[in-house]
Design a protein around this motif. Structure first.
Motif, PDB file in Angstrom:
ATOM      1  N   UNK A   1     -94.810 -56.421  39.948  1.00  0.00           N
ATOM      2  CA  UNK A   1     -93.434 -56.818  39.624  1.00  0.00           C
ATOM      3  C   UNK A   1     -92.998 -57.935  40.580  1.00  0.00           C
ATOM      4  N   UNK A   2     -91.798 -58.524  40.332  1.00  0.00           N
ATOM      5  CA  UNK A   2     -91.301 -59.632  41.170  1.00  0.00           C
ATOM      6  C   UNK A   2     -91.222 -59.223  42.640  1.00  0.00           C
ATOM      7  N   UNK A   3     -90.744 -57.990  42.886  1.00  0.00           N
ATOM      8  CA  UNK A   3     -90.583 -57.557  44.285  1.00  0.00           C
ATOM      9  C   UNK A   3     -91.886 -57.042  44.888  1.00  0.00           C
ATOM     10  N   UNK A   4     -92.953 -57.070  44.127  1.00  0.00           N
ATOM     11  CA  UNK A   4     -94.264 -56.650  44.630  1.00  0.00           C
ATOM     12  C   UNK A   4     -94.371 -55.163  44.883  1.00  0.00           C
ATOM     13  N   UNK A   5     -93.426 -54.383  44.346  1.00  0.00           N
ATOM     14  CA  UNK A   5     -93.445 -52.944  44.652  1.00  0.00           C
ATOM     15  C   UNK A   5     -94.050 -52.089  43.544  1.00  0.00           C
ATOM     16  N   UNK A   6     -94.196 -52.676  42.380  1.00  0.00           N
ATOM     17  CA  UNK A   6     -94.773 -51.910  41.259  1.00  0.00           C
ATOM     18  C   UNK A   6     -96.067 -52.605  40.842  1.00  0.00           C
ATOM     19  N   UNK A   7     -97.133 -51.852  40.718  1.00  0.00           N
ATOM     20  CA  UNK A   7     -98.409 -52.442  40.286  1.00  0.00           C
ATOM     21  C   UNK A   7     -98.943 -51.659  39.091  1.00  0.00           C
ATOM     22  N   UNK A   8     -99.580 -52.404  38.190  1.00  0.00           N
ATOM     23  CA  UNK A   8    -100.056 -51.792  36.946  1.00  0.00           C
ATOM     24  C   UNK A   8    -101.457 -52.290  36.621  1.00  0.00           C
ATOM     25  N   UNK A   9    -102.318 -51.375  36.169  1.00  0.00           N
ATOM     26  CA  UNK A   9    -103.590 -51.766  35.550  1.00  0.00           C
ATOM     27  C   UNK A   9    -103.528 -51.333  34.093  1.00  0.00           C
ATOM     28  N   UNK A  10    -104.198 -52.099  33.238  1.00  0.00           N
ATOM     29  CA  UNK A  10    -104.032 -51.878  31.801  1.00  0.00           C
ATOM     30  C   UNK A  10    -105.320 -52.208  31.060  1.00  0.00           C
ATOM     31  N   UNK A  11    -105.604 -51.411  30.042  1.00  0.00           N
ATOM     32  CA  UNK A  11    -106.708 -51.687  29.123  1.00  0.00           C
ATOM     33  C   UNK A  11    -106.120 -51.641  27.720  1.00  0.00           C
ATOM     34  N   UNK A  12    -106.316 -52.718  26.962  1.00  0.00           N
ATOM     35  CA  UNK A  12    -105.772 -52.756  25.602  1.00  0.00           C
ATOM     36  C   UNK A  12    -105.098 -54.090  25.357  1.00  0.00           C
ATOM     37  N   UNK A  13    -104.278 -54.146  24.338  1.00  0.00           N
ATOM     38  CA  UNK A  13    -103.572 -55.398  24.037  1.00  0.00           C
ATOM     39  C   UNK A  13    -102.125 -55.069  23.693  1.00  0.00           C
ATOM     40  N   UNK A  14    -101.192 -55.745  24.376  1.00  0.00           N
ATOM     41  CA  UNK A  14     -99.770 -55.560  24.071  1.00  0.00           C
ATOM     42  C   UNK A  14     -99.391 -56.643  23.059  1.00  0.00           C
ATOM     43  N   UNK A  15     -99.162 -56.223  21.837  1.00  0.00           N
ATOM     44  CA  UNK A  15     -98.977 -57.212  20.770  1.00  0.00           C
ATOM     45  C   UNK A  15     -97.632 -57.935  20.858  1.00  0.00           C
ATOM     46  N   UNK A  16     -96.596 -57.268  21.390  1.00  0.00           N
ATOM     47  CA  UNK A  16     -95.261 -57.896  21.415  1.00  0.00           C
ATOM     48  C   UNK A  16     -94.908 -58.452  22.807  1.00  0.00           C
ATOM     49  N   UNK A  17     -95.944 -58.835  23.585  1.00  0.00           N
ATOM     50  CA  UNK A  17     -95.636 -59.241  24.967  1.00  0.00           C
ATOM     51  C   UNK A  17     -94.813 -60.532  25.018  1.00  0.00           C
ATOM     52  N   UNK A  18     -94.995 -61.400  24.006  1.00  0.00           N
ATOM     53  CA  UNK A  18     -94.234 -62.664  24.071  1.00  0.00           C
ATOM     54  C   UNK A  18     -92.734 -62.424  23.883  1.00  0.00           C
ATOM     55  N   UNK A  19     -92.403 -61.545  22.912  1.00  0.00           N
ATOM     56  CA  UNK A  19     -90.975 -61.243  22.704  1.00  0.00           C
ATOM     57  C   UNK A  19     -90.384 -60.578  23.949  1.00  0.00           C
ATOM     58  N   UNK A  20     -91.145 -59.644  24.525  1.00  0.00           N
ATOM     59  CA  UNK A  20     -90.632 -58.939  25.706  1.00  0.00           C
ATOM     60  C   UNK A  20     -90.455 -59.909  26.877  1.00  0.00           C
ATOM     61  N   UNK A  21     -91.395 -60.828  26.999  1.00  0.00           N
ATOM     62  CA  UNK A  21     -91.332 -61.805  28.096  1.00  0.00           C
ATOM     63  C   UNK A  21     -90.085 -62.669  27.950  1.00  0.00           C
ATOM     64  N   UNK A  22     -89.806 -63.019  26.698  1.00  0.00           N
ATOM     65  CA  UNK A  22     -88.627 -63.865  26.453  1.00  0.00           C
ATOM     66  C   UNK A  22     -87.340 -63.163  26.895  1.00  0.00           C
ATOM     67  N   UNK A  23     -87.336 -61.844  26.793  1.00  0.00           N
ATOM     68  CA  UNK A  23     -86.154 -61.071  27.214  1.00  0.00           C
ATOM     69  C   UNK A  23     -85.982 -61.073  28.735  1.00  0.00           C
ATOM     70  N   UNK A  24     -87.110 -61.121  29.446  1.00  0.00           N
ATOM     71  CA  UNK A  24     -87.077 -60.941  30.906  1.00  0.00           C
ATOM     72  C   UNK A  24     -86.956 -62.291  31.612  1.00  0.00           C
ATOM     73  N   UNK A  25     -85.865 -62.992  31.306  1.00  0.00           N
ATOM     74  CA  UNK A  25     -85.707 -64.373  31.784  1.00  0.00           C
ATOM     75  C   UNK A  25     -85.644 -64.464  33.308  1.00  0.00           C
ATOM     76  N   UNK A  26     -85.072 -63.441  33.950  1.00  0.00           N
ATOM     77  CA  UNK A  26     -84.914 -63.526  35.401  1.00  0.00           C
ATOM     78  C   UNK A  26     -86.139 -63.022  36.156  1.00  0.00           C
ATOM     79  N   UNK A  27     -87.241 -62.812  35.468  1.00  0.00           N
ATOM     80  CA  UNK A  27     -88.472 -62.360  36.148  1.00  0.00           C
ATOM     81  C   UNK A  27     -89.440 -63.526  36.275  1.00  0.00           C
ATOM     82  N   UNK A  28     -90.225 -63.489  37.338  1.00  0.00           N
ATOM     83  CA  UNK A  28     -91.193 -64.584  37.562  1.00  0.00           C
ATOM     84  C   UNK A  28     -92.598 -64.074  37.207  1.00  0.00           C
ATOM     85  N   UNK A  29     -93.200 -64.752  36.237  1.00  0.00           N
ATOM     86  CA  UNK A  29     -94.554 -64.360  35.812  1.00  0.00           C
ATOM     87  C   UNK A  29     -95.566 -65.325  36.417  1.00  0.00           C
TER      88      UNK A  29
END
Ligand code: AGP
Length: 589
Positions: free
Chosen positions: A89-117
């Motif tokens: 996460x932005x604050x470096x406090x949450x970490x995630x590992x993932x296997x699979x494909x998130x199909x709606x990641x672009x829409x979700x990313x668009x919502x999270x405008x104040x986050x740095x990817x």
């Protein structure tokens, strides 16, 4: 694809994760990473390439009781450190590992405008979504639950947060299994059991849409409703040594040689169980064998075996094409899916399509507890033990044995089938000597410089010609193609030039005269004929003897080609266990 592991306990968490990743590397190996959880932050280390000989001692990162790791098979974004997991996460406090494909990641990313990817991955959306809910005031578990319920697509996820003394795992469509450790409140969570087999054999499989919180206790709940789910642990009787290379240079040759007893293990199915599946088949109409890749070749062989032994027509489709046949499905259809991993996305989707039409499903699967074993109406376990090499070998012959036995059971000749397969197993055991392997290695030396080769077979051995081609392609990168012997003259024979290797799979049945004639045709065009046959023949430039085992010929004929493919790979400097671009469990469409 991709391997995930998480650990919580009093042992050296970094070491457990690194060792676990090594045993999961067959699932993906273009980059890897680890995160350790401290009170105020999550420390992350990532690296491009295989984990190989990297040891936990080389990791100069602080570690506590909790760590997660990931080995990647890239889908979204190139193979770079930034795209390797864990993602934070932005604050470096949450970490995630993932296997699979998130199909709606672009829409979700668009919502999270104040986050740095910082990556190109779909995964990175997850720690940011969780962070968003944490910012809104939700606790870590609730925030993760809310974040995951927004995802579309397939996932197995493990998430951690600085200062939180636990792990959260969740799945939908991709595998995730929980290991209950010996120590107090010690937990493992991974894509596959071998990742923690050295530590525990008590496991709990997560089902789709379930989330597990591992801290003082383990608590499973439904991601959407939050409803608690009780599930008792199961004991897995796999031997940890089966998942280790031991003294062998590669898993591939170890697993090939384990075929000394995999056929006899595979057919140790109770008569009652086999006969029940046989009854389902006999009562069915318009049934289908469905599978992918090598398992698909076993499934295709199944159609020949059923026609020949049980006088029964069964259709075949590769899993990814199966949805195109759904108009033929009725509630009388039976679907037999064949799979080593039991997690192949294309096969799972085909099962969904079939179920929607009321079709009953039988699985022939190697991995106990896998999604197919849980979703099929019945399943027969192949019992080959863990198969680590990406190229399937021992699971293949185990599957072939089960399908052959089923055909005999459908014909009401179960005992005859058992005797045939026991005899084949004993004969395989007898031929797999050092000398036999060395002879095939000598052949590999001779032909290793060729960039193309062809494999032909007829009848029961046509699917094995296709399978032989897959084996050679995937580990040695030689362009290999399998054909029905009769098809060569309709085009492919134009590819034969002076010295082109052509493997001819011969069975001592009615196809023998014709396949030998096809070999003569290839030889007349300069082909170098490698005969895999019970008896030598003057057309062969090189003969690999195999036992004469009647309808079990596909099993014995494929084994020498597996050995050849292995040696071609090694002699050409390829790593047969981890072929480029591939992964063991293909959990994406
Ligand atoms: C096997 O050598 C291959 N790597 C591959 O074709 C494999 O058989 C296919 O992906 C199906 O996998 P499954 O048996 O786990 O379903």
């Amino acid at each position: 694809m991709c391997g995930i592991i998480g650990y919580r306990g009093d042992k050296d968490s970094k070491r457990i994760v690194i060792e676990g990743l090594k045993s999961l590397e067959y699932r993906g190996y273009d980059s890897w990473g680890i995160a350790t959880v401290l009170n105020d932050r999550v420390a992350v280390f990532k690296k491009v390439g295989k984990i190989g000989g990297f040891s936990a001692d080389q990791l100069k990162m602080e570690a506590g009781r909790i760590a997660i790791g990931h080995t990647r098979w890239a889908t979204h974004g190139n193979v770079t450190e930034a795209n390797a997991h864990p993602h934070v996460s932005c604050d470096g406090k949450i970490a995630v590992v993932h296997n699979g494909i998130i199909e709606n990641y672009q829409e979700l990313k668009a919502e999270l405008k104040d986050h740095k990817f910082v990556s190109q991955t779909d995964t990175e959306i997850i720690p940011h979504l969780i962070e968003g809910y944490v910012r809104e005031g939700y606790g870590f578990v609730e925030a993760t639950k809310r974040a995951l319920s927004r995802l579309e697509g397939r996932f197995a996820v493990v998430a951690v947060m600085a200062g939180y003394d636990g792990l959260i795992g969740a799945r939908r469509g991709s595998p995730l299994v929980l290991g209950l450790g010996g120590g107090e409140r010690e937990y493992f969570i991974a894509s596959d059991i071998p990742a923690f087999l050295n530590h525990t054999r008590n496991v709990v499989f997560l089902e789709d849409n379930e989330l597990v919180v591992l801290n003082k206790d383990y608590r499973i709940m439904n991601i959407k409703t939050g409803e608690d789910i009780k599930r008792e642990p199961q004991h897995i009787d796999w031997d940890a040594a089966q998942a280790e290379k031991g003294d062998y240079p590669h898993f591939m040759i170890k697993e090939v040689l384990e075929q000394r007893d995999t056929v006899s293990r595979a057919i140790k199915q109770s008569d009652g169980e086999i006969m029940e599946v046989a009854k389902m088949l006999n009562d069915s109409f318009g049934s289908f064998f469905v599978a992918c890749g090598t398992a698909g070749k076993v499934a295709l062989a199944g159609t020949y075996l059923f026609s020949r032994i049980a006088n029964k027509h069964v259709n075949f489709s590769v899993s990814s094409e199966f949805p195109n046949y759904t108009h033929f499905l009725t509630d009388k259809t039976l679907m037999i899916v064949v799979s080593q991993s039991g997690e192949t996305a294309d096969t799972l989707e085909a099962m969904d399509a079939a179920r929607a039409k009321g079709v009953k499903i039988v699985g022939v699967v190697n991995v106990m507890g896998s999604t197919i074993t849980r979703q099929a109406d019945r399943f027969l376990l192949v019992k080959a033990g863990p198969e680590k090499c990406v190229a399937s070998t021992k699971a293949t012959t185990g599957q072939l044995a089960i399908v052959t036995l089923l055909a005999y059971a459908c014909a009401g000749r179960l005992e005859e089938g058992r005797e045939l397969l026991e005899d084949a197993s004993a004969k395989i055991n007898a031929i797999l000597t050092e000398e036999y392997v060395a002879n095939i290695r000598a052949l590999a030396e001779k032909i290793k410089g060729w960039e193309s080769m062809y494999i032909i077979g007829r009848g029961l051995n046509y699917p094995m010609a296709l399978e032989a081609a897959i084996k050679v392609q995937e580990v040695s990168y030689i362009h290999a193609e399998g054909f029905a012997g009769g098809e060569l003259k309709h085009g492919p024979i134009a590819l034969i030039s002076n010295g082109t290797p052509c493997i001819v799979l011969v069975a001592n049945d009615e196809t023998k005269p014709d396949i030998l004639s096809n070999a003569v045709e290839v030889k007349a065009r300069g082909g170098f004929i490698i005969g895999v046959a019970p008896k030598n023949n003057e057309v062969f430039d090189f003969w690999i003897p195999v036992p004469d085992v009647g309808n079990a010929s596909p099993i014995v004929n494929i084994i020498p080609v597996q050995i050849l493919a292995y040696h071609l790979a090694v002699l050409r400097g390829c790593n047969p266990d981890m072929p480029r671009n591939l992964a063991k469990s293909v959990t994406v469409k």
